[in-house]
Scaffold this motif. Structure first.
Motif, mmCIF file in Angstrom:
data_model
loop_
_atom_site.group_PDB
_atom_site.id
_atom_site.type_symbol
_atom_site.label_atom_id
_atom_site.label_comp_id
_atom_site.label_asym_id
_atom_site.label_seq_id
_atom_site.Cartn_x
_atom_site.Cartn_y
_atom_site.Cartn_z
ATOM 1 N N GLN A 64 72.503 41.274 58.783
ATOM 2 C CA GLN A 64 71.307 41.529 57.983
ATOM 3 C C GLN A 64 70.348 40.350 58.056
ATOM 4 N N LEU A 65 69.094 40.654 58.394
ATOM 5 C CA LEU A 65 68.034 39.654 58.439
ATOM 6 C C LEU A 65 67.144 39.808 57.213
ATOM 7 N N SER A 66 66.529 38.715 56.813
ATOM 8 C CA SER A 66 65.576 38.755 55.714
ATOM 9 C C SER A 66 64.204 38.386 56.258
ATOM 10 N N PRO A 67 63.247 39.323 56.211
ATOM 11 C CA PRO A 67 61.909 38.999 56.701
ATOM 12 C C PRO A 67 61.076 38.211 55.699
ATOM 13 N N PHE A 113 67.057 45.020 59.193
ATOM 14 C CA PHE A 113 66.069 44.466 58.265
ATOM 15 C C PHE A 113 65.321 45.607 57.594
#
Length: 166
Positions: free
Chosen positions: A30-33, A55
């Motif tokens: 999981q990426l956080s923008p 994301f």
């Protein structure tokens, strides 16, 4: 300027995943923008033939993705929350790949790096979440708007015709 010391440099989140991003949608990293730009360094090869990253955007925005630094043949894909491929970029060999698109807010997306030849390779995945420009908010510089349609022109009176009063 992209140097971290520059006062107006964009905030970049440098990520070296502490666990394998996984080779299927449910094991996505999981990426956080929250930072408008993310730069990931990782590897593929052997039994690790794909990496999935997920994301979700707060605002509808243009997202640009670049895959570079390859020694092997790797494809770059963007998938929706159901796993359907929205964009698939590929080229023969160890070629840098780019993709971009306007993505909707509050929807989950997946970026996939997929090794075609299973050759061991490092890679750099750079993601630009469009500097937070919100395509849902009108009158923001650089934001597409939905202008009002032009008013209909007044009907023209054909030449040689005058109004007749009875």
């Amino acid at each position: 300027p992209d140097t971290p010391d520059a006062p107006d440099a964009p905030k970049v989140d440098y990520v070296s995943p502490d666990k394998d991003p996984g080779d299927y949608i449910y094991a996505a990293y999981q990426l956080s923008p929250s930072n408008n730009q993310v730069q990931i360094t990782d590897t593929l090869g052997g039994s690790d033939y794909a990496d999935y990253y997920s994301f979700t955007l707060d605002n509808t925005a243009k997202v640009s993705i670049n895959l570079s630094g390859l020694d092997g043949d790797v494809d770059l894909l963007l998938k929706d929350s159901f796993g359907h491929t929205l964009i698939h970029e590929w080229a023969w060999g160890n070629v840098d790949l780019d993709l971009s698109g306007i993505l909707n807010a509050d929807e989950k997306y997946f970026i996939v790096t997929d090794s075609w030849d299973n050759k061991s390779t490092g890679y750099k995945l750079s993601i630009n979440f469009n500097d937070g420009i919100d395509f849902d908010t009108p009158n923001v510089p650089g934001t597409p708007t939905n202008p009002e349609p032009p008013a209909a022109p007044a009907p023209a009176t054909p030449s040689g015709l005058s109004l007749i009063h009875i």
